[in-house]
Scaffold this motif. Structure first.
Motif, PDB file in Angstrom:
ATOM      1  N   ASN A 174       0.808  -1.227   0.000  1.00 39.66           N
ATOM      2  CA  ASN A 174       0.000   0.000   0.000  1.00 39.66           C
ATOM      3  C   ASN A 174       0.835   1.269   0.000  1.00 39.66           C
ATOM      4  O   ASN A 174       0.610   2.163   0.810  1.00 39.66           O
ATOM      5  CB  ASN A 174      -0.918  -0.001   1.241  1.00 39.66           C
ATOM      6  CG  ASN A 174      -1.800  -1.224   1.291  1.00 39.66           C
ATOM      7  OD1 ASN A 174      -2.227  -1.730   0.271  1.00 39.66           O
ATOM      8  ND2 ASN A 174      -2.079  -1.701   2.487  1.00 39.66           N
ATOM      9  N   ASN A 224       1.423   3.011  -3.066  1.00 44.06           N
ATOM     10  CA  ASN A 224       1.086   3.722  -4.293  1.00 44.06           C
ATOM     11  C   ASN A 224       2.303   3.962  -5.176  1.00 44.06           C
ATOM     12  O   ASN A 224       2.551   5.073  -5.650  1.00 44.06           O
ATOM     13  CB  ASN A 224       0.371   5.048  -3.997  1.00 44.06           C
ATOM     14  CG  ASN A 224      -0.187   5.688  -5.258  1.00 44.06           C
ATOM     15  OD1 ASN A 224      -0.540   4.997  -6.205  1.00 44.06           O
ATOM     16  ND2 ASN A 224      -0.254   7.008  -5.275  1.00 44.06           N
ATOM     17  N   ASP A 283     -10.715  -0.216  -5.811  1.00 46.94           N
ATOM     18  CA  ASP A 283     -11.685   0.547  -5.025  1.00 46.94           C
ATOM     19  C   ASP A 283     -13.110   0.146  -5.411  1.00 46.94           C
ATOM     20  O   ASP A 283     -13.317  -0.814  -6.167  1.00 46.94           O
ATOM     21  CB  ASP A 283     -11.455   2.050  -5.199  1.00 46.94           C
ATOM     22  CG  ASP A 283     -11.655   2.544  -6.626  1.00 46.94           C
ATOM     23  OD1 ASP A 283     -12.291   1.832  -7.457  1.00 46.94           O
ATOM     24  OD2 ASP A 283     -11.204   3.662  -6.921  1.00 46.94           O
ATOM     25  N   GLU A 343     -11.396   0.307  -9.838  1.00 47.60           N
ATOM     26  CA  GLU A 343     -10.178   0.985 -10.289  1.00 47.60           C
ATOM     27  C   GLU A 343      -9.100   0.736  -9.253  1.00 47.60           C
ATOM     28  O   GLU A 343      -9.387   0.340  -8.123  1.00 47.60           O
ATOM     29  CB  GLU A 343     -10.425   2.498 -10.420  1.00 47.60           C
ATOM     30  CG  GLU A 343     -11.521   2.869 -11.389  1.00 47.60           C
ATOM     31  CD  GLU A 343     -11.136   2.638 -12.842  1.00 47.60           C
ATOM     32  OE1 GLU A 343      -9.924   2.666 -13.157  1.00 47.60           O
ATOM     33  OE2 GLU A 343     -12.044   2.420 -13.656  1.00 47.60           O
ATOM     34  N   LYS A 344      -7.846   1.014  -9.614  1.00 48.77           N
ATOM     35  CA  LYS A 344      -6.761   0.859  -8.655  1.00 48.77           C
ATOM     36  C   LYS A 344      -7.055   1.709  -7.423  1.00 48.77           C
ATOM     37  O   LYS A 344      -7.358   2.895  -7.540  1.00 48.77           O
ATOM     38  CB  LYS A 344      -5.424   1.293  -9.261  1.00 48.77           C
ATOM     39  CG  LYS A 344      -4.239   1.079  -8.322  1.00 48.77           C
ATOM     40  CD  LYS A 344      -2.966   1.673  -8.862  1.00 48.77           C
ATOM     41  CE  LYS A 344      -2.779   3.116  -8.506  1.00 48.77           C
ATOM     42  NZ  LYS A 344      -2.680   3.437  -7.090  1.00 48.77           N
ATOM     43  N   ALA A 345      -6.980   1.102  -6.263  1.00 45.64           N
ATOM     44  CA  ALA A 345      -7.151   1.861  -5.021  1.00 45.64           C
ATOM     45  C   ALA A 345      -6.023   2.882  -4.928  1.00 45.64           C
ATOM     46  O   ALA A 345      -4.878   2.601  -5.313  1.00 45.64           O
ATOM     47  CB  ALA A 345      -7.151   0.928  -3.816  1.00 45.64           C
ATOM     48  N   SER A 346      -6.315   4.041  -4.413  1.00 45.00           N
ATOM     49  CA  SER A 346      -5.337   5.138  -4.391  1.00 45.00           C
ATOM     50  C   SER A 346      -4.043   4.755  -3.691  1.00 45.00           C
ATOM     51  O   SER A 346      -2.977   5.263  -4.035  1.00 45.00           O
ATOM     52  CB  SER A 346      -5.942   6.366  -3.712  1.00 45.00           C
ATOM     53  OG  SER A 346      -6.276   6.071  -2.362  1.00 45.00           O
ATOM     54  N   PHE A 347      -4.084   3.857  -2.749  1.00 45.05           N
ATOM     55  CA  PHE A 347      -2.915   3.476  -1.965  1.00 45.05           C
ATOM     56  C   PHE A 347      -2.169   2.266  -2.521  1.00 45.05           C
ATOM     57  O   PHE A 347      -1.050   1.985  -2.122  1.00 45.05           O
ATOM     58  CB  PHE A 347      -3.339   3.158  -0.524  1.00 45.05           C
ATOM     59  CG  PHE A 347      -4.433   2.125  -0.448  1.00 45.05           C
ATOM     60  CD1 PHE A 347      -4.131   0.770  -0.530  1.00 45.05           C
ATOM     61  CD2 PHE A 347      -5.754   2.509  -0.312  1.00 45.05           C
ATOM     62  CE1 PHE A 347      -5.136  -0.185  -0.476  1.00 45.05           C
ATOM     63  CE2 PHE A 347      -6.766   1.571  -0.243  1.00 45.05           C
ATOM     64  CZ  PHE A 347      -6.455   0.211  -0.323  1.00 45.05           C
TER      65      PHE A 347
END
Length: 173
Positions: free
Chosen positions: A127, A129, A149, A153-157
């Motif tokens: 996590n 990013n 998410d 989409e790719k989770a921000s972290f």
């Protein structure tokens, strides 16, 4: 006593590689529950109208603790010692919800051992990013898992990169 001859005394409920004993409970620090929560998502009892339904219908869990209660012993070697312990127990699959940035020969040898036994190994991409490899996830033969998410989409972290194999929901679990 070591009833099953695997070299670990009374490990019927798993093993704590940090303290070298059979107590896999963090008694003084309840903030160290990520692995427990991940295992719960994987192996929760299904179709009982309680909590969540898991993907691992009728799965069992072998807990392997790699930190002491103060999280001071979460060293990279403990990850691989824990994975080696899990592998000698001959599970159907191993999930590793932790990792580190250091590539080590010990880590590679441990993962190669697991792969040679035909045991699927999934591990968190982590996590931060970024695209920096995290081990054991980035070792050949490991199913490295990134987080998505609510919009898939790719989770921000979540870490990402060519070494990541799959993505799965990682928010709101």
């Amino acid at each position: 006593i070591d009833d099953d001859g695997n070299g670990y005394v009374d490990d019927v409920s798993g093993w704590d590689v940090s303290d070298n004993d059979n107590n896999v409970t963090n008694v003084n620090n309840t903030n160290l529950d990520h692995g427990t929560r991940s295992a719960g998502v994987i192996a929760a009892v299904t179709n009982n109208n309680k909590g969540v339904a898991s993907i691992g219908f009728k799965a069992s869990i072998l807990p392997v603790k790699i930190t002491n209660d103060n999280a001071t012993a979460r060293v990279h070697n403990n990850i691989f010692e824990g994975l080696a312990y899990a592998a000698i127990m001959n599970p159907d699959i191993i999930n590793c919800s932790c990792g580190g940035s250091a590539y080590t020969q010990t880590g590679k040898n441990t993962v190669d051992f697991i792969v040679s036994k035909g045991i699927p190994l999934s591990a968190s991409a982590h996590n931060y990013n970024n695209t920096s490899p995290i081990y054991p996830a980035a070792f050949h033969g490991v199913i490295s898992v990134a987080a998505t998410d609510a919009n898939d989409e790719k989770a921000s972290f979540s870490n990402y990169g060519s070494w990541v194999k799959i993505s799965a929901p990682g928010i709101g679990l």
